[in-house]
Design an enzyme around this catalytic site. Structure first.
Site, PDB file in Angstrom:
ATOM      1  N   TYR A   1     -21.322  23.895  11.290  1.00 52.83           N
ATOM      2  CA  TYR A   1     -20.385  23.241  12.203  1.00 52.83           C
ATOM      3  C   TYR A   1     -19.104  22.762  11.530  1.00 52.83           C
ATOM      4  O   TYR A   1     -18.215  22.238  12.195  1.00 52.83           O
ATOM      5  CB  TYR A   1     -21.070  22.077  12.917  1.00 52.83           C
TER       6      TYR A   1
ATOM      7  N   LYS B   1     -35.233  25.700   7.264  1.00 52.71           N
ATOM      8  CA  LYS B   1     -35.433  27.156   7.193  1.00 52.71           C
ATOM      9  C   LYS B   1     -35.264  27.558   5.731  1.00 52.71           C
ATOM     10  O   LYS B   1     -34.555  28.509   5.388  1.00 52.71           O
ATOM     11  CB  LYS B   1     -34.414  27.854   8.104  1.00 52.71           C
TER      12      LYS B   1
ATOM     13  N   ASP C   1     -38.415  27.863  13.193  1.00 51.49           N
ATOM     14  CA  ASP C   1     -38.892  28.748  14.264  1.00 51.49           C
ATOM     15  C   ASP C   1     -40.294  28.358  14.715  1.00 51.49           C
ATOM     16  O   ASP C   1     -40.594  28.330  15.917  1.00 51.49           O
ATOM     17  CB  ASP C   1     -38.793  30.236  13.880  1.00 51.49           C
TER      18      ASP C   1
ATOM     19  N   ASP D   1     -28.963  20.872  17.144  1.00 47.83           N
ATOM     20  CA  ASP D   1     -28.298  21.174  18.410  1.00 47.83           C
ATOM     21  C   ASP D   1     -29.256  21.928  19.327  1.00 47.83           C
ATOM     22  O   ASP D   1     -29.480  21.563  20.489  1.00 47.83           O
ATOM     23  CB  ASP D   1     -27.045  22.028  18.114  1.00 47.83           C
TER      24      ASP D   1
ATOM     25  N   ASP E   1     -31.795  20.337  22.789  1.00 47.94           N
ATOM     26  CA  ASP E   1     -31.841  20.841  24.172  1.00 47.94           C
ATOM     27  C   ASP E   1     -33.271  21.232  24.546  1.00 47.94           C
ATOM     28  O   ASP E   1     -33.733  20.966  25.656  1.00 47.94           O
ATOM     29  CB  ASP E   1     -30.920  22.058  24.343  1.00 47.94           C
TER      30      ASP E   1
HETATM   31 MG    MG Z   1     -25.739  21.047  22.255  1.00 51.10          MG
END
Ligand code: MG
Ligand code: NAI
Length: 338
Positions: A123, A175, A209, A233, A237
């Site tokens: 990001y 990861k 994962d 992120d 969700d």
């Molecule tokens: Mg988001």
């Protein structure tokens, strides 16, 4: 006592849900001095820039902001204002709680705090195209930057959060099997910090994962989770989906210079302007803001009022299977919180 707070209504459903949130906050009996400022598309239309100086100055002065969602153009156009604000105020920790409140859903016992590193990783937005032959965009390259200091700060924040809030377990999500360095450093630092908290907070680590699958199958196993920016992120969700969707998921961006409270969801252009958005996530974000301001009782009252309106009164917006408008829901919560 009057609290000076920067208020950014935002784009899409933002003005609708923040209006109901402000109304609810004022019904608590607390006094606010709202400094309303622009950001996002609303700011572009009014001032030509997505993050006006006046908005930044207001947050700098008040150190607390309640923010609606902002529309960010996909692919091209201006850089994300959310990312810009996080950088400007070093909002390194993004705290996203998700708790089952509506019984009879898929999962009864979800109570997860996801702590997302907010400043590093992919990001940082250091990316470019490479030209090959006459194709100027033949290759896209992006750089992920992860620092030892950044990893340590976020993992430590998560452990301290766990202790402060009486949580029992913390899962470090990574990861490192594939991203040996950018995720490997996070895991290495995470494990080292975890050792310091041995005996106080139980800790484990899990590959992202597998974590995504475990969340869908057995979300009860998770308590506090800490992870890097992009994984956070995506997983936040997912976590919000376990407990009734984005309409219920709040988030706090905590930094050294300021704190900005917002819903996890975006500006929902598909339902904007129709008065049907669920303001609960924004209201829960406001409760996190009250916690931050030290108004713990009022914060709990806000959470109770939202939950009782949904579960007790069965007043629900469309996303939760009801027919209430944003305004009807807002007035029901305001009545309960008073
Ligand atoms: Mg988001
Ligand atoms: P979104 O979160 O806006 O919408 C996803 C889906 O959830 C849509 O079907 C929407 O109707 C529904 N939804 C979201 N919030 C809701 C609410 N309160 N009540 C009822 N339904 C709700 O995500 P999307 O569509 O990917 O993004 C739209 C815009 O929002 C984009 O420009 C994106 O960049 C921006 N965005 C901004 C964020 C922020 O300001 N913090 C966070 C996420 C996205």
């Amino acid at each position: 006592m009057t609290y000076d707070v920067t208020l950014i209504p935002g784009d899409g459903i933002g003005p609708e849900i923040t209006a109901q949130t402000v109304r609810m906050l004022e019904a608590t009996g607390l006094r606010f001095n709202w400094d309303e400022e622009l950001a996002g598309m609303a700011a572009v239309e009014a001032t030509g820039t997505p993050l006006p100086d006046a908005t930044v100055e207001s947050i700098r002065k008040n150190r607390v902001a309640l923010k609606g969602p902002l529309t960010t153009p996909v692919g091209t156009g201006f850089r994300s204002v959310n990312v810009g604000l996080r950088k400007e105020f070093e909002l390194f920790a993004n705290v996203r709680p998700a708790k089952t409140i509506v019984p009879g859903g898929r999962f009864e016992k979800v109570d997860i705090i996801l702590v997302r590193e907010n400043l590093e990783g992919l990001y940082i937005g250091v990316e470019h195209f490479v030209q090959i032959g006459d194709d100027p965009r033949a290759v896209a390259e992006s750089m992920a930057i992860v620092t030892r200091r950044g990893c340590e700060r976020i993992v430590r924040y998560a452990f301290e959060y766990a202790i402060k809030h009486g949580r029992r377990k913390l899962t470090i999500v990574h990861k490192a099997n594939i991203l040996k360095m950018v995720s490997g450093l996070f895991l290495e630092v995470g494990r080292a910090v975890a050792r310091e908290y041995e005996g106080r907070v139980e800790a484990n680590d899990m590959i992202v994962d597998n974590t995504a699958m475990q969340l869908v199958l057995h979300p009860e196993q998770f308590d506090v989770m800490v992870t890097t920016n992009m994984f956070g992120d995506i997983l936040s969700d997912e976590v919000s989906g376990l407990v009734g969707g984005l309409g219920l998921a709040p988030g706090a961006n905590i930094g050294t210079k300021a704190a900005i409270f917002e819903a996890v969801h975006g500006s929902a252009p598909d339902i904007a302007g129709r008065g049907v958005a669920n303001p609960s996530a924004q209201m829960f974000a406001a409760a996190m803001m009250l916690d931050h301001l030290g108004e713990l009782d009022r914060a709990e009252r806000v959470r109770r009022a939202v939950i009782d309106t949904i579960v007790g009164d069965n007043i629900r917006t469309r996303d939760l299977g009801g027919t209430a408008t944003t305004e009807e829901f807002g007035s029901a919560v305001a009545r309960r919180v008073a």
